[in-house]
Design a protein around this motif. Structure first.
Motif, short mmCIF file in Angstrom:
data_model
loop_
_atom_site.label_atom_id
_atom_site.label_comp_id
_atom_site.label_asym_id
_atom_site.label_seq_id
_atom_site.Cartn_x
_atom_site.Cartn_y
_atom_site.Cartn_z
N VAL A 28 29.32 -23.66 -30.07
CA VAL A 28 28.89 -24.26 -31.34
C VAL A 28 27.45 -24.77 -31.23
N TRP A 29 27.14 -25.44 -30.12
CA TRP A 29 25.80 -25.98 -29.93
C TRP A 29 24.76 -24.86 -29.84
N GLU A 31 24.91 -21.96 -31.25
CA GLU A 31 24.72 -21.42 -32.60
C GLU A 31 23.69 -22.23 -33.37
N ARG A 32 23.57 -23.50 -33.05
CA ARG A 32 22.62 -24.39 -33.73
C ARG A 32 21.30 -24.49 -32.98
N GLY A 33 21.12 -23.63 -31.97
CA GLY A 33 19.83 -23.59 -31.27
C GLY A 33 19.71 -24.56 -30.12
N GLY A 34 20.73 -24.69 -29.32
CA GLY A 34 20.69 -25.60 -28.18
C GLY A 34 19.77 -25.11 -27.08
N ARG A 39 23.03 -21.97 -24.12
CA ARG A 39 23.19 -20.57 -24.55
C ARG A 39 23.80 -19.73 -23.44
#
Length: 71
Positions: A28-29, A31-34, A39
């Motif tokens: 999830v993180w 997907e939000r650009g962590g 990644r």
């Protein structure tokens, strides 16, 4: 002795659950650009889930073949 084995099995299952939950959080993180390491963990988590999914499909296929021969 049996209580020790039960406790150890419970700890192993708890560890697997913690890893799965952490992997899902990283997906999830990511997907939000962590960050890069998130990644990477997300990629590993998704690859492991795909392997488990394919393993389940192959197991079901082999079970269907073995049970369908008797008619």
């Amino acid at each position: 002795m049996n209580a020790e084995v039960g406790n150890m099995a419970g700890l192993v299952l708890l560890g697997v659950l913690a890893l799965a939950a952490g992997g899902c959080a990283c997906v999830v993180w990511a997907e939000r650009g962590g960050p890069r390491w998130v990644r990477y963990v997300a990629t590993v988590t998704l690859a492991a889930s795909e392997l488990v999914r394919r393993s389940g499909k192959n197991r079901r296929r082999s079970l269907n073949r073995s049970t369908g021969d008797g008619d």
